[in-house]
Scaffold this active site. Structure first.
Site, mmCIF file in Angstrom:
data_model
loop_
_atom_site.group_PDB
_atom_site.id
_atom_site.type_symbol
_atom_site.label_atom_id
_atom_site.label_comp_id
_atom_site.label_asym_id
_atom_site.label_seq_id
_atom_site.Cartn_x
_atom_site.Cartn_y
_atom_site.Cartn_z
ATOM 1 N N ASP A 1 -34.270 2.779 20.528
ATOM 2 C CA ASP A 1 -33.232 2.468 21.511
ATOM 3 C C ASP A 1 -33.885 2.224 22.871
ATOM 4 O OD1 ASP A 1 -33.931 4.984 22.422
ATOM 5 O OD2 ASP A 1 -31.865 5.618 22.758
ATOM 6 N N LYS B 1 -31.971 -0.080 14.217
ATOM 7 C CA LYS B 1 -31.802 1.132 15.022
ATOM 8 C C LYS B 1 -30.806 2.078 14.357
ATOM 9 C CE LYS B 1 -29.320 1.251 18.848
ATOM 10 N NZ LYS B 1 -28.859 1.073 20.246
#
Length: 209
Positions: free
Chosen positions: A139, A121
């Site tokens: 996310d 991420k």
């Protein structure tokens, strides 16, 4: 309607609704974004933005972070939660950036994820926002909204990233992720999505008609 067709409709709807697709973390350079993103784990971006000015003033460079006292960093970032682990990771990131990459933040996911505390991420965020590369920042907002829209049927971050890379135009993918965060905070909130206000309600698989 295919998933790809729906994805393109989503891209255009969100682009119109949120023309300014920017990261909500405050930073002035690539390493500061790396640090801020690490601090944002299990913490709000708003809280991180309160903490980082003092942190970046005291440690303005990668070299300064590499030589930082861990107890001092812990004290500054304490309110971000998990401060012991985060402080250790931040100093470790700086040290490895210096030792392995000549003090330059890497521009690819493989090298970025070799840094302490950096997952896919964070690596995608750096690749997209700093280096302008196609990126999918999986996310919680993106994962939840992509599932609701019917673009994916998984909550596994890597599988979501892989699926969306196939559906989204590469030049739009990074901004799409930022816009999903904005939309998830403003309209498609987790506990009670405001479908009546949603710019994607007409083609969202989960919209309350």
């Amino acid at each position: 309607m295919t998933k790809k067709q729906r994805a393109l409709l989503c891209v255009e709807a969100l682009k119109k609704e949120y023309p300014d697709a920017i990261c909500s973390l405050n930073y002035k350079n690539d390493f500061q974004l790396l640090v801020a993103t690490r601090l944002s784990a299990q913490c709000t971006d708003a809280r991180v933005n309160i903490v980082t000015p003092a942190l970046f003033e005291k440690y303005p460079t990668v070299e300064a972070f590499a030589e930082a006292d861990v107890a001092d960093v812990e004290e500054i970032i304490r309110s971000c939660g998990f401060y012991r682990t985060k402080a250790k990771d931040i100093i470790g990131m700086a040290q490895k950036t210096l030792s392995d990459f000549g003090g330059m933040v890497p521009d690819n996911i493989e090298d970025l994820t070799s840094l302490p505390g950096v997952g896919r991420k964070t690596a995608n965020l750096i690749c997209g926002d700093i280096f302008g590369k196609p990126a999918v920042v999986a996310d919680t907002h993106l994962i939840r909204i992509s599932n609701l829209l019917g673009l994916v049927e998984t909550k596994d971050p890597f599988k979501v990233e892989t699926a969306l890379r196939k559906l989204l135009p590469p030049e739009e993918s990074n901004d799409f992720c930022h816009r999903c965060v904005l939309h998830g905070r403003a309209v498609c909130v987790a506990r009670r999505p405001a479908c009546e206000k949603c710019c994607m309600a007409d083609f969202c698989k989960s919209a309350k008609k």
